[in-house]
Design a protein around this motif. Structure first.
Motif, PDB file in Angstrom:
ATOM      1  N   HIS A 131      50.825  66.849   3.771  1.00 66.47           N
ATOM      2  CA  HIS A 131      51.760  66.770   2.642  1.00 66.47           C
ATOM      3  C   HIS A 131      51.220  67.595   1.479  1.00 66.47           C
ATOM      4  N   HIS A 133      51.109  67.726  -2.117  1.00 67.97           N
ATOM      5  CA  HIS A 133      51.340  66.809  -3.233  1.00 67.97           C
ATOM      6  C   HIS A 133      51.709  67.579  -4.508  1.00 67.97           C
ATOM      7  N   GLY A 134      52.916  67.314  -4.987  1.00 70.79           N
ATOM      8  CA  GLY A 134      53.374  67.936  -6.229  1.00 70.79           C
ATOM      9  C   GLY A 134      54.265  69.135  -6.007  1.00 70.79           C
ATOM     10  N   HIS A 459      54.135  57.593  -7.421  1.00 69.86           N
ATOM     11  CA  HIS A 459      54.272  59.018  -7.101  1.00 69.86           C
ATOM     12  C   HIS A 459      55.601  59.295  -6.400  1.00 69.86           C
ATOM     13  N   HIS A 461      57.627  62.211  -4.142  1.00 69.16           N
ATOM     14  CA  HIS A 461      57.462  63.455  -3.387  1.00 69.16           C
ATOM     15  C   HIS A 461      58.499  64.489  -3.815  1.00 69.16           C
TER      16      HIS A 461
HETATM   17 CU    CU Z   1      53.038  63.694  -2.795  1.00 65.97          CU
END
Ligand code: CU
Ligand code: C2O
Ligand code: CU
Length: 530
Positions: A131, A133-134, A459, A461
């Motif tokens: 993944h 992230h961000g 968080h 995605h």
């Molecule tokens: Cu993420």
């Protein structure tokens, strides 16, 4: 590059076709991983996301392999770890930077607007997926746990970099196993640059330093110790007693007498840091999760919860050679430890006496030593980037924000009382493509009796969001001014964020980034309906 598994991988002369076949299957929703008919048809409509290879000409084309390895963390026996390795097929060699002596994956560097191809191969003995992230990428490129691949298989990622310049990162995301896989070493930085950032005139090259902070525990023969699997331990999350920076314990950064840009990622499973300079000078913060702030902000300290990033301006130009300082984590309450009846052995533990370092304990994170005198005057820019005011009145649900309660029931963390199911999307988790919405997260117990109150870093995605407001605030030390993808909620706190569900339809995750909470199901899908 030393790489034991490489031969196996490339002895398969077919690997390229295999990659493409895999990506095509998942794009059409044909992979037989058993998602429901609803999602099958929803996914099928997403297929324009996958660009046929002929049309996708990458600026950077790399292979990324997750594999067992070992690293000498301490004298004596090497530590068995898992690590990402990269091989560049196309693109500038300086775009992929290995950190010597570290279990961390290579730093991947890209520019806004570039096209990236990453051929991920899983060579660890369990399912995994990567993944980003961000990063704002299509659903099928996001590393959702339903896309896990078994050992020996590959997954093709192709996407365009649409994010602002900033410090992003990548890590595994298999359901229930993210915590242990990150813990074993699988994580790396993904740094994006753009024109606006370059015009800001910030320190670069050796004066631009990434610092990944994590906690670990080691056995007497230098092996990583995770956790017993005891439910109570999982409820709080893993906490190690050795603080690592860039994969090394007792980390000291040698600097010259000039200004630095320090990019700090909290890559820990569950530990929250209350960062401050040892000598009490304020932190000068120039960036957060989604890149540079509009202007520098000053804080006596700043919280950094798992998944979050902070960029700090550190100027040593008035310091003599030999000057020493340290980034420390200040003690704090409300980390939950006081409310937890057992587990982690923190009750009555004092630093240095116990195996375990409770959340909210004080300690040194990394040290800094000035070792070189240079004449290089660099002034802190007054303006760093343009950040528009939060357009909250553009939210379609301005008068009726979506509510998410972080709750616990029967020893199980959940969101609105629900836990993660691979394909499950509730009616109130569906949003319209192209709309802006206000989401409100409540760490207030949701009116229920809370046997424990813990912080939760929330968080989303695929999105960078803005924080509109925080209420019930128990602490200062938040940096909410810029773009965020992860936001900490201490017990009793509530935040409202504005999210723009633009560009990409499909299934994305939102979850608590305490990795043990995430693994036990404090994670849900949201669906962007196109
Ligand atoms: Cu993420
Ligand atoms: Cu770093 Cu699902 O997140
Ligand atoms: Cu949590």
């Amino acid at each position: 590059m030393k790489n034991r598994n490489m031969t196996t991988m490339f002895s398969n002369g077919n690997s390229r076709r295999h990659f493409l076949k895999l990506a095509g299957y998942s794009a059409l929703g044909l992979m037989t991983t058993g998602f429901g008919p609803l999602l099958n048809s929803l996914e099928a409509r997403q297929n324009p996301e996958t660009i046929p290879e002929t049309e996708f000409i990458p600026d950077l084309d790399i292979s990324l392999i997750a594999q067992p390895d070992e690293v000498a963390v301490f004298p004596g026996k090497p530590t068995q770890i898992w690590r990402y390795h990269a091989i560049i097929h196309k693109g500038d060699k300086n775009r992929v930077i290995e950190i010597p002596g570290s279990y961390l994956g290579p730093i991947i560097k890209a520019r806004q607007g570039e096209k990236i191809r990453i051929r991920f191969t899983n060579s660890i003995p369990e399912e995994s997926i990567v993944h980003w992230h961000g990063l704002h990428v299509p659903a099928i490129m996001d590393g959702h746990p339903r896309h896990v691949i078994a050992q020996g298989q590959s997954y093709l990622y192709e996407f365009e970099i649409r994010n602002r310049a900033g410090t992003y990162w990548y890590h595994p995301h298999p359901h229930g196993r993210t915590g242990p896989q990150v813990y074993r070493g699988l994580a790396g930085l993904f740094i994006i640059s753009d024109e606006e950032e370059q015009a800001a005139g910030l320190p670069d090259s050796e004066y631009d330093v990434p610092l990944v902070i994590q906690d670990r525990s080691f056995s007497s023969n230098n092996q990583l110790v995770y956790m017993s699997g005891h439910r109570m331990e999982q409820m709080t999350g893993f906490l190690g007693d050795v603080i690592m920076t860039n994969g090394l314990p007792d980390f000291t950064l040698s600097v010259s007498s000039t200004a630095y840009r320090l990019r700090i990622l909290n890559g820990s499973n569950s530990r929250i840091y209350k960062l401050a300079w040892e000598d009490g000078r304020p932190l000068i913060i120039i960036g957060t999760d989604g890149g540079l702030l509009e202007r520098p902000v000053y804080r006596r300290y700043a919280f950094l919860s798992p998944g979050e990033r902070l960029e700090v301006w550190a100027d040593f130009s008035d310091r003599p050679v030999g000057f020493k300082t340290a980034m420390i984590s200040l003690p704090f309450g409300g980390g939950g430890s006081g409310n937890i009846p057992m587990g982690r052995g923190m009750m009555g533990a004092t630093m240095g006496q116990s195996q375990s370092l409770p959340d909210g304990a004080g300690f040194s994170v990394f040290k800094i030593r000035v070792t070189k005198l240079v004449k290089k005057n660099q002034a802190l820019p007054r303006m760093l980037s343009e950040i528009k005011p939060v357009p909250q009145d553009e939210a379609v649900n301005f008068f009726n924000p979506r509510q998410f309660y972080l709750t616990m029931r029967h020893m199980q963390w959940s969101i609105n009382g629900r836990i993660f199911q691979m394909e499950d999307v509730a009616g109130d988790e569906i949003v319209q493509l192209g709309s802006k919405e206000i989401w409100e997260f409540n760490n207030t117990g949701g009116g229920m009796m809370q046997p424990m109150n813990l912080p939760h870093p929330i968080h989303l995605h695929g999105k960078q969001f803005r924080i509109i407001e925080r209420s019930g605030v128990m602490h200062e030390g938040y940096v909410d001014e810029g773009w965020k993808d992860t936001a900490l909620l201490m017990p009793g706190e509530r935040i409202r964020i504005l999210v723009d569900f633009a560009n990409y339809p499909g299934l994305f995750l939102y979850h608590c980034h305490n990795l043990e909470h995430e693994d036990m199901g404090m994670m849900r899908n949201y669906y962007v309906k196109g």
